[in-house]
Design a protein around this motif. Structure first.
Motif, PDB file in Angstrom:
ATOM      1  N   ASP A   6       0.813  -1.223   0.000  1.00 36.83           N
ATOM      2  CA  ASP A   6       0.000   0.000   0.000  1.00 36.83           C
ATOM      3  C   ASP A   6       0.841   1.264   0.000  1.00 36.83           C
ATOM      4  O   ASP A   6       0.300   2.364  -0.008  1.00 36.83           O
ATOM      5  CB  ASP A   6      -0.925   0.011   1.220  1.00 36.83           C
ATOM      6  CG  ASP A   6      -1.928  -1.136   1.202  1.00 36.83           C
ATOM      7  OD1 ASP A   6      -2.338  -1.531   0.093  1.00 36.83           O
ATOM      8  OD2 ASP A   6      -2.268  -1.640   2.293  1.00 36.83           O
ATOM      9  N   LEU A   7       2.176   1.115   0.006  1.00 38.85           N
ATOM     10  CA  LEU A   7       3.049   2.282   0.104  1.00 38.85           C
ATOM     11  C   LEU A   7       3.666   2.687  -1.228  1.00 38.85           C
ATOM     12  O   LEU A   7       3.977   3.864  -1.433  1.00 38.85           O
ATOM     13  CB  LEU A   7       4.178   2.012   1.119  1.00 38.85           C
ATOM     14  CG  LEU A   7       3.747   1.703   2.554  1.00 38.85           C
ATOM     15  CD1 LEU A   7       4.970   1.437   3.413  1.00 38.85           C
ATOM     16  CD2 LEU A   7       2.938   2.866   3.123  1.00 38.85           C
ATOM     17  N   ILE A   8       3.856   1.711  -2.132  1.00 36.17           N
ATOM     18  CA  ILE A   8       4.515   1.999  -3.407  1.00 36.17           C
ATOM     19  C   ILE A   8       4.048   0.990  -4.442  1.00 36.17           C
ATOM     20  O   ILE A   8       3.929  -0.203  -4.143  1.00 36.17           O
ATOM     21  CB  ILE A   8       6.059   1.961  -3.232  1.00 36.17           C
ATOM     22  CG1 ILE A   8       6.766   2.351  -4.526  1.00 36.17           C
ATOM     23  CG2 ILE A   8       6.521   0.606  -2.742  1.00 36.17           C
ATOM     24  CD1 ILE A   8       8.272   2.524  -4.361  1.00 36.17           C
ATOM     25  N   PRO A   9       3.775   1.421  -5.680  1.00 36.02           N
ATOM     26  CA  PRO A   9       3.357   0.482  -6.735  1.00 36.02           C
ATOM     27  C   PRO A   9       4.464  -0.514  -7.084  1.00 36.02           C
ATOM     28  O   PRO A   9       5.652  -0.233  -6.844  1.00 36.02           O
ATOM     29  CB  PRO A   9       3.029   1.405  -7.913  1.00 36.02           C
ATOM     30  CG  PRO A   9       2.788   2.750  -7.307  1.00 36.02           C
ATOM     31  CD  PRO A   9       3.688   2.820  -6.112  1.00 36.02           C
ATOM     32  N   PRO A  10       4.103  -1.657  -7.652  1.00 33.52           N
ATOM     33  CA  PRO A  10       5.073  -2.754  -7.838  1.00 33.52           C
ATOM     34  C   PRO A  10       6.255  -2.425  -8.748  1.00 33.52           C
ATOM     35  O   PRO A  10       7.392  -2.783  -8.426  1.00 33.52           O
ATOM     36  CB  PRO A  10       4.213  -3.882  -8.418  1.00 33.52           C
ATOM     37  CG  PRO A  10       2.961  -3.239  -8.905  1.00 33.52           C
ATOM     38  CD  PRO A  10       2.739  -2.063  -8.032  1.00 33.52           C
ATOM     39  N   TRP A  11       6.007  -1.776  -9.889  1.00 38.32           N
ATOM     40  CA  TRP A  11       7.122  -1.480 -10.787  1.00 38.32           C
ATOM     41  C   TRP A  11       8.123  -0.539 -10.145  1.00 38.32           C
ATOM     42  O   TRP A  11       9.335  -0.723 -10.266  1.00 38.32           O
ATOM     43  CB  TRP A  11       6.622  -0.901 -12.105  1.00 38.32           C
ATOM     44  CG  TRP A  11       6.114  -1.920 -13.068  1.00 38.32           C
ATOM     45  CD1 TRP A  11       4.818  -2.191 -13.383  1.00 38.32           C
ATOM     46  CD2 TRP A  11       6.906  -2.838 -13.852  1.00 38.32           C
ATOM     47  NE1 TRP A  11       4.741  -3.212 -14.303  1.00 38.32           N
ATOM     48  CE2 TRP A  11       5.997  -3.624 -14.611  1.00 38.32           C
ATOM     49  CE3 TRP A  11       8.269  -3.072 -13.977  1.00 38.32           C
ATOM     50  CZ2 TRP A  11       6.427  -4.624 -15.477  1.00 38.32           C
ATOM     51  CZ3 TRP A  11       8.704  -4.073 -14.852  1.00 38.32           C
ATOM     52  CH2 TRP A  11       7.789  -4.830 -15.583  1.00 38.32           C
ATOM     53  N   PRO A  65      -0.312   7.862  -8.466  1.00 46.12           N
ATOM     54  CA  PRO A  65       0.296   8.839  -7.559  1.00 46.12           C
ATOM     55  C   PRO A  65       1.677   8.389  -7.105  1.00 46.12           C
ATOM     56  O   PRO A  65       1.928   7.199  -6.887  1.00 46.12           O
ATOM     57  CB  PRO A  65      -0.688   8.880  -6.380  1.00 46.12           C
ATOM     58  CG  PRO A  65      -1.972   8.355  -6.929  1.00 46.12           C
ATOM     59  CD  PRO A  65      -1.602   7.361  -7.978  1.00 46.12           C
ATOM     60  N   LEU A  66       2.578   9.345  -6.965  1.00 43.10           N
ATOM     61  CA  LEU A  66       3.926   9.019  -6.515  1.00 43.10           C
ATOM     62  C   LEU A  66       3.895   8.613  -5.046  1.00 43.10           C
ATOM     63  O   LEU A  66       3.124   9.161  -4.253  1.00 43.10           O
ATOM     64  CB  LEU A  66       4.848  10.225  -6.697  1.00 43.10           C
ATOM     65  CG  LEU A  66       5.132  10.629  -8.145  1.00 43.10           C
ATOM     66  CD1 LEU A  66       6.003  11.894  -8.186  1.00 43.10           C
ATOM     67  CD2 LEU A  66       5.816   9.503  -8.898  1.00 43.10           C
TER      68      LEU A  66
END
Length: 300
Positions: A30-35, A210-211
């Motif tokens: 939930d903190l950062i997207p996978p790529w 979103p970043l």
């Protein structure tokens, strides 16, 4: 014997470090997207690796340039795809599903070793694998078979299977590493090429989503994944495959659920039920059955 012991020890160390990757995948979902998570992880690993690999890269450059196609394939399997898939899986599937699916990688190695290299699947090795699989099922289900029956297949399960396939093929093709390319140069080249292939997808994801916001949890997770799971573990795994081959190293990889269970007790203060102890013993016993050679008796 010394080289064999080094191989098994390296495989165990790599598996031990990788067992923490499931915790990281769940914590960072939930903190950062996978790529983006995968890209920053491998960038950290490359930056840590370069000071050690620099002298070797200059010496091994002719071999790297000659075998760039093979190195690119290994970079795509091991860097671009494998952990991106596990981080993607962590967004939509249960940890139990992941624990069941990811350890299937050694089966991929076993089957493709037979198909591509004609390596025999001996009765002893097959028996060891079956014992290990039984131990994994008991370990992750805590002996409650209704938990397995109640599992639901979702998109995350297919991502986890994709991760297992990539890891199996990566380990299998490791045996083709050209001897003129040292392990340090091999890792530096595959890390770089894998990052290059991942860059377009990472940029596209950053533009569409979103970043991520910097936080202690995010920084700690990425550093552990980069320095531990990427730099250190992949170094140990390269040594292991060089010394004992991908099939034997892959069987040791089955011990991952055992380490994951121990980590959950130490870090998350979860309890271990007696069936899980039984499952762990079966995993260890199956590994010993499949990997320890039986001494041949000399004829009179």
């Amino acid at each position: 014997m010394q080289q064999t012991a080094l191989g098994y020890g390296s495989a165990l160390l790599a598996t031990l470090i990788w067992s923490g990757n499931f915790v990281v995948a769940r914590a960072l979902a939930d903190l950062i997207p996978p790529w983006q998570c995968n890209f920053w992880r491998w960038l950290v690993a490359l930056l840590v690796l370069l000071p050690f690999a620099g002298p070797h890269l200059r010496q091994d450059w002719p071999g790297i340039r000659k075998h760039w196609g093979y190195l690119s394939l290994m970079g795509i399997l091991g860097v671009t795809l494998m952990n991106t898939l596990i981080y993607k899986a962590g967004q939509s599937t249960e940890s139990l599903n992941m624990a069941l699916l990811v350890p299937t990688a050694p089966i991929v190695i076993l089957v493709f070793s037979r198909i591509l290299y004609g390596e025999p699947i001996t009765p002893r090795r097959l028996a060891g694998v079956l014992v290990v699989l039984a131990g994994v099922l008991i370990l992750v289900s805590r002996g409650e078979w209704q938990r397995l029956a109640g599992l639901k297949i979702n998109s995350g399960d297919f991502w986890a299977l994709g991760c297992a396939l990539c890891f199996g093929l990566y380990s299998l093709f490791m045996r083709r590493r050209p001897q003129q390319i040292s392990p340090l140069s091999f890792n530096a080249a595959t890390f770089s090429l894998g990052l290059l292939c991942a860059l377009p997808f990472t940029v596209a994801e950053a533009c569409l989503l979103p970043l991520p916001r910097l936080s202690p949890a995010l920084i700690t997770g990425v550093l552990y994944a980069g320095i531990g799971c990427s730099f250190a573990a992949f170094w140990f795994w390269t040594l292991a495959v060089d010394r004992i081959g991908p099939v034997q190293a892959g069987i040791v990889y089955y011990s991952l659920p055992v380490f994951a269970a121990v980590a959950s007790v130490l870090m998350l203060h979860e309890s271990i039920a007696p069936p899980q102890v039984l499952g762990g013993l079966l995993v260890i016993g199956g590994i010993l059955v499949a990997t320890l050679a039986v001494p041949r008796q000399r004829g009179r």
